[in-house]
Design a protein around this motif. Structure first.
Motif, PDB file in Angstrom:
ATOM      1  N   HIS A   1      20.903  71.286  54.117  1.00  0.00           N
ATOM      2  CA  HIS A   1      20.002  72.603  54.395  1.00  0.00           C
ATOM      3  C   HIS A   1      20.835  73.681  55.409  1.00  0.00           C
ATOM      4  N   SER A   2      21.554  73.042  56.431  1.00  0.00           N
ATOM      5  CA  SER A   2      22.335  73.826  57.431  1.00  0.00           C
ATOM      6  C   SER A   2      23.256  74.325  56.795  1.00  0.00           C
ATOM      7  N   LEU A   3      23.903  74.085  55.486  1.00  0.00           N
ATOM      8  CA  LEU A   3      25.171  74.493  54.742  1.00  0.00           C
ATOM      9  C   LEU A   3      24.383  75.958  54.188  1.00  0.00           C
ATOM     10  N   GLY A   4      23.076  75.949  53.619  1.00  0.00           N
ATOM     11  CA  GLY A   4      22.795  77.198  52.882  1.00  0.00           C
ATOM     12  C   GLY A   4      22.693  78.356  53.920  1.00  0.00           C
ATOM     13  N   GLY A   5      22.634  78.419  55.209  1.00  0.00           N
ATOM     14  CA  GLY A   5      22.829  79.543  55.988  1.00  0.00           C
ATOM     15  C   GLY A   5      24.142  79.710  56.668  1.00  0.00           C
ATOM     16  N   ALA A   6      24.946  78.936  56.201  1.00  0.00           N
ATOM     17  CA  ALA A   6      26.548  79.270  56.917  1.00  0.00           C
ATOM     18  C   ALA A   6      27.270  79.938  55.864  1.00  0.00           C
ATOM     19  N   THR A   7      28.028  81.047  56.555  1.00  0.00           N
ATOM     20  CA  THR A   7      28.879  81.733  55.910  1.00  0.00           C
ATOM     21  C   THR A   7      30.421  81.381  56.043  1.00  0.00           C
ATOM     22  N   SER A   8      30.710  80.373  56.692  1.00  0.00           N
ATOM     23  CA  SER A   8      32.178  79.704  56.866  1.00  0.00           C
ATOM     24  C   SER A   8      31.927  78.278  57.338  1.00  0.00           C
TER      25      SER A   8
END
Length: 204
Positions: free
Chosen positions: A151-158
């Motif tokens: 889930h945390s990966l979904g909002g990360a851009t890097s």
């Protein structure tokens, strides 16, 4: 292990499996040698996870409960299995609940132990554009479930944003504890290299 990699990669490792076997045992013996030279009552011990990405494939090795997670299209495809009695029991009896006092921290192998370490080498794993790899110690995954990690990966851009989001989750989850373990984490994202005309002016 890092020093051995720098020495053996010319520029790639020809046989990654053989390299991991050699490097892990060299590191293990170095720990034992250090303990003997310092006249320690017992040897320092450590878990380990390491990966080599070269060409279009990845290889990794782990010992103990430091983990590697492999994500594709936002979905966790692979996670290393801890060398712990709790994971061993859950694999053997997934439907049998664990006793409340079962200690998740008890491992049956690590580097620096009196016996030869048990470690697992995985690969080659073919890679695709957009694949993401997370290596971390138990101080992170203790507080972040596999689902929360995805889930945390979904909002990360890097990769750094992903690590920052995971650190935030750890700090929040551990805030009500008197003490908690530290953690190490490394994220690798596979992306196409930028063309020269796409690069920022100070990097072109």
């Amino acid at each position: 292990i890092s020093a051995l990699y720098q020495k053996e990669a010319t520029p790639e490792i020809e046989d990654v499996g053989a390299f991991f076997n050699m490097a892990i045992m060299t590191a293990h013996r170095q720990i034992l040698r250090y303990a003997a030279e310092k006249h320690l009552m017992d040897t320092p011990r450590t878990t380990l996870v390491a990966a080599i990405v070269q060409g279009n494939v990845a290889h990794w090795v782990h010992c103990g409960d430091s983990r590697l997670s492999f994500v594709r299209h936002g979905e966790l495809l692979v996670r290393t299995r801890d060398h712990s009695y709790i994971e061993q029991r859950q694999d053997a009896k997934p439907d049998v609940p664990l006793p409340a006092n079962f200690n998740r921290n008890v491992l049956y192998t690590c580097l620096g132990s009196p016996t030869k370490p048990v470690f697992e080498v995985t690969g080659p794993v073919p890679l695709q554009q957009g694949d993401k790899i997370l290596l971390c110690s138990d101080g992170l995954w203790e507080f972040v479930t596999d689902e929360a990690m995805e889930h945390s990966l979904g909002g990360a851009t890097s990769p750094s944003e992903w690590i920052d989001a995971l650190e935030h989750q750890v700090r929040e989850a551990a805030s009500n504890r008197a003490s908690h373990d530290n953690f190490s984490a490394l994220a690798v994202w596979l992306v196409e290299p930028l063309e020269e005309d796409e690069m920022p002016a100070d990097e072109a």
